[in-house]
Design an enzyme around this catalytic site. Structure first.
Site, PDB file in Angstrom:
ATOM      1  N   ASN A 187       0.970  -1.068   0.007  1.00 28.52           N
ATOM      2  CA  ASN A 187       0.021   0.168   0.007  1.00 28.52           C
ATOM      3  C   ASN A 187       0.842   1.231  -0.041  1.00 28.52           C
ATOM      4  OD1 ASN A 187       0.651  -0.132   2.735  1.00 28.52           O
ATOM      5  ND2 ASN A 187      -1.048   0.230   3.487  1.00 28.52           N
ATOM      6  N   HIS A 198       3.572   4.339   4.628  1.00 25.66           N
ATOM      7  CA  HIS A 198       3.170   4.266   5.852  1.00 25.66           C
ATOM      8  C   HIS A 198       3.123   5.430   6.391  1.00 25.66           C
ATOM      9  CE1 HIS A 198       3.275   2.887  10.267  1.00 25.66           C
ATOM     10  NE2 HIS A 198       4.326   4.066  10.400  1.00 25.66           N
TER      11      HIS A 198
HETATM   12  P1  CMP Z   1       0.983   0.420   7.647  1.00 21.70           P
HETATM   13  O1  CMP Z   1       0.303   1.761   8.002  1.00 21.70           O
HETATM   14  O2  CMP Z   1       2.252   0.321   7.225  1.00 21.70           O
HETATM   15  O3  CMP Z   1       0.820  -0.362   9.081  1.00 21.70           O
HETATM   16  C1  CMP Z   1       0.653  -1.792   9.076  1.00 21.70           C
HETATM   17  C2  CMP Z   1       0.695  -2.463   7.749  1.00 21.70           C
HETATM   18  O4  CMP Z   1      -0.049  -3.609   7.663  1.00 21.70           O
HETATM   19  C3  CMP Z   1      -0.272  -1.739   6.956  1.00 21.70           C
HETATM   20  O5  CMP Z   1       0.274  -0.606   6.507  1.00 21.70           O
HETATM   21  C4  CMP Z   1      -0.836  -2.706   5.950  1.00 21.70           C
HETATM   22  O6  CMP Z   1       0.253  -2.397   4.752  1.00 21.70           O
HETATM   23  C5  CMP Z   1      -0.448  -4.037   6.370  1.00 21.70           C
HETATM   24  N1  CMP Z   1      -1.801  -4.791   6.527  1.00 21.70           N
HETATM   25  C6  CMP Z   1      -2.839  -4.384   7.153  1.00 21.70           C
HETATM   26  N2  CMP Z   1      -3.631  -5.351   7.083  1.00 21.70           N
HETATM   27  C7  CMP Z   1      -3.033  -6.151   6.333  1.00 21.70           C
HETATM   28  C8  CMP Z   1      -3.815  -7.559   5.706  1.00 21.70           C
HETATM   29  N3  CMP Z   1      -4.924  -7.983   6.040  1.00 21.70           N
HETATM   30  N4  CMP Z   1      -2.755  -8.135   4.718  1.00 21.70           N
HETATM   31  C9  CMP Z   1      -1.650  -7.756   4.624  1.00 21.70           C
HETATM   32  N5  CMP Z   1      -1.154  -6.586   5.258  1.00 21.70           N
HETATM   33  C10 CMP Z   1      -1.847  -5.893   5.789  1.00 21.70           C
END
Ligand code: CMP
Length: 140
Positions: A114, A117
């Site tokens: 995504n 962060h």
């Molecule tokens: P981030 O803001 O970096 O903080 C935790 C991360 O976990 C989040 O962004 C996502 O990229 C990741 N994440 C959250 N939910 C899921 C999921 N269901 N599957 C894989 N990664 C996840």
């Protein structure tokens, strides 16, 4: 509104696609200033430590492997109400739920890949900044 700082990571899916500049432009256009930035290849120890709060989640292993898979760019961002401003321009964690014009809606690939962060509170911003930066690396 006070000028504050937040912590940002440009994630491996973005560095792999050569989007460091595109992401940074969206942050800057949103009124945030990059006051520290470095490109690193996270170690397992760093990835597991940084995301330690998610250790019990089913996606923890996948998350750590992803964050170690390619270089990332860790940044300190400064601006008025920086935590909220950054979260607004990032958009929802799952790009499918993100608003048009946000980084995740425009650039992210999936909830895991995504693109960025961002700290979720000023308290966590201070912890996350200190995890990756010494004071003398931050030049406001
Ligand atoms: P981030 O803001 O970096 O903080 C935790 C991360 O976990 C989040 O962004 C996502 O990229 C990741 N994440 C959250 N939910 C899921 C999921 N269901 N599957 C894989 N990664 C996840």
């Amino acid at each position: 509104m006070a000028v504050t700082r937040t912590f940002s990571i440009i994630k491996p899916d973005a560095t792999r696609r050569n989007l460091t500049g595109a992401v940074t432009k969206m942050l800057e256009d949103a009124g945030l200033r990059v006051v520290a930035s470095k490109r690193i290849h996270m170690t397992r120890e760093q990835a597991e430590g940084f995301y330690g709060v998610h250790r019990e989640r089913p996606f923890f292993g996948e998350l750590v492997d992803f964050m170690m898979s390619e270089p990332v760019v860790v940044q300190v961002l400064e601006g008025e109400d920086a935590v909220t401003r950054n979260r607004d321009i990032m958009g929802a964690t799952n790009p499918e739920n993100a608003e048009p014009g946000t980084i995740r809606k425009e650039l992210a690939l999936s909830i895991g890949e995504n693109t960025v962060h961002g700290s979720d509170s000023e308290e966590n911003a201070a912890i996350e900044i200190a995890f990756f930066f010494n004071d003398d690396e931050i030049v406001g």
